[in-house]
Each structure stands twice: as C-alpha cells, then as structure tokens.
Design an enzyme around this catalytic site. Structure first.
Site, PDB file in Angstrom:
ATOM      1  CG  HIS A  17      -2.585  -0.640   9.552  1.00 52.20           C
ATOM      2  ND1 HIS A  17      -1.464  -1.251   9.051  1.00 52.20           N
ATOM      3  CD2 HIS A  17      -3.273  -0.177   8.479  1.00 52.20           C
ATOM      4  CE1 HIS A  17      -1.464  -1.164   7.728  1.00 52.20           C
ATOM      5  NE2 HIS A  17      -2.544  -0.513   7.354  1.00 52.20           N
ATOM      6  CE  LYS A  41      -4.375  -3.083  -4.553  1.00 52.07           C
ATOM      7  NZ  LYS A  41      -4.485  -2.454  -3.230  1.00 52.07           N
ATOM      8  NE  ARG A  92      -1.108   6.675   5.315  1.00 52.76           N
ATOM      9  CZ  ARG A  92      -1.043   5.545   4.648  1.00 52.76           C
ATOM     10  NH1 ARG A  92      -0.038   4.741   4.841  1.00 52.76           N
ATOM     11  NH2 ARG A  92      -1.963   5.229   3.780  1.00 52.76           N
ATOM     12  CB  SER A 130       1.914  -1.979   4.485  1.00 51.17           C
ATOM     13  OG  SER A 130       0.902  -1.935   5.449  1.00 51.17           O
TER      14      SER A 130
END
Ligand code: ADP
Length: 160
Positions: A17, A41, A92, A130
């Site tokens: 990040h 979530k 990514r 993460s």
C-alpha cells in the site's frame, strides 16, 4: 491542486500500500487515504481507528500531503464529496485486473466524472496482501519485510 482518493481496507496497511501511495504522490499534490468500512464485512481484524493510526504512523514522513478518512458509503459518492475526481488503485498481478476492471466500470456508471488510475507495485511487493500478512502473523512468522514496525507491533499484540 490535484487530489486523489486511495480507497481500501488497509487491514492492516503493508509496504505494498505504501509503495502505491508514494507513487501516487508523485502525480497528485494531495492523497486522501480512504479506509472503507463495510458493515457487511465483519471479519476485519482491526477497527477503523486502529487502521487510521497505523496509516498515520506508517506514512508519517508524507503526512503534510496526506489526509485519512473512513468511508461507509459508495466510494464514488465519498470521492465526489471530498472534491476529487480520481481514485487510485494498485495492481499486483493479473489476478487484480478482473476485479478492478469490474469496479472501474461500475464506478463509471455511478459517477461519470470519476476516473480510476492504476499504479503497478514494485516487484518486491507483487505477492503481498493484508491477508498474507495476517496469516504470517497468526503463525508468528517474520513480518519486517512486509509491514512497518508499528504495524508489526499491532499484529503481534492481536495474535498474542
Ligand atoms: P480492498 O479490500 O479494497 O482490495 P486493500 O486494502 O486490500 O483493499 O487494497 C487497497 C488497494 O491497494 C487495492 O487497489 C489493492 O490492489 C492495492 N494493494 C494492496 N496490496 C498491494 C500490493 N502489495 N501492491 C500493490 N497494490 C496493493
């Protein structure tokens, strides 16, 4: 002044990040890191306050050009409210592309004025997420190449 919003869960912030945020700061004068808080979530490890604190500490040398906020509404709604027309996202690998492609087009339908800008991370962080960091922390693995010391400390506390 050109400002962009960088939305994400940041649960917790990683060097991946940070790499994207620093790249964005080369293009934009100001970056608003927007911590998305999704009430559906419930599996977040850190509270919004803890995530904000870790972002602030990890990005402390750039805080003159960074703002941190949370978002409980649509990303584009909050982006417009904050007076920005740009959303920054990181890529990514090709696996990120499909999700980002769908999100960008959905966002465009919701708010024509808002555009997304993608930065590719350094190779070194292209595998980093993460979730990976949380798994490593859970099994007491080495974290210092993945997250700043303040995040490592918080992860250790959570899993102890
Ligand atoms: P989200 O839940 O919205 O995917 P994340 O916090 O996982 O939120 O990620 C926010 C943004 O940062 C996404 O665009 C994601 O692709 C990007 N990102 C996360 N980790 C990395 C990394 N290692 N390298 C580059 N971009 C990353």
């Amino acid at each position: 002044m050109k400002k962009a919003v960088y939305p994400g869960s940041f649960d917790p912030i990683t060097y991946g990040h940070i790499d994207i945020a620093k790249r964005a700061l080369k293009v934009f004068d100001k970056l608003i890191i927007m911590i998305t808080v999704n009430p559906n979530k419930t599996n977040a490890l850190f509270s919004a306050e803890e995530r904000i604190e870790m972002v602030r500490e990890s990005m402390k040398e750039c805080m003159d050009r960074i703002e941190i906020t949370t978002c409980e509404v649509l990303t584009v709604t909050k982006t417009l409210e904050l007076g920005s027309h740009h959303i920054v996202r990181g890529l990514r690998a090709v696996t990120d592309f499909e999700y980002e492609f769908q999100m960008t087009h959905a966002n465009r339908v919701l708010a024509k004025k808002v555009d997304s800008i993608f930065f590719m991370t350094d190779n070194e962080y292209s595998f980093l997420s993460s979730n990976t960091v949380k798994e490593i922390a859970q099994f007491k693995g080495e974290l210092k190449t993945f997250v700043p010391a303040c995040v490592e400390e918080k992860l250790r506390q959570k899993f102890n």
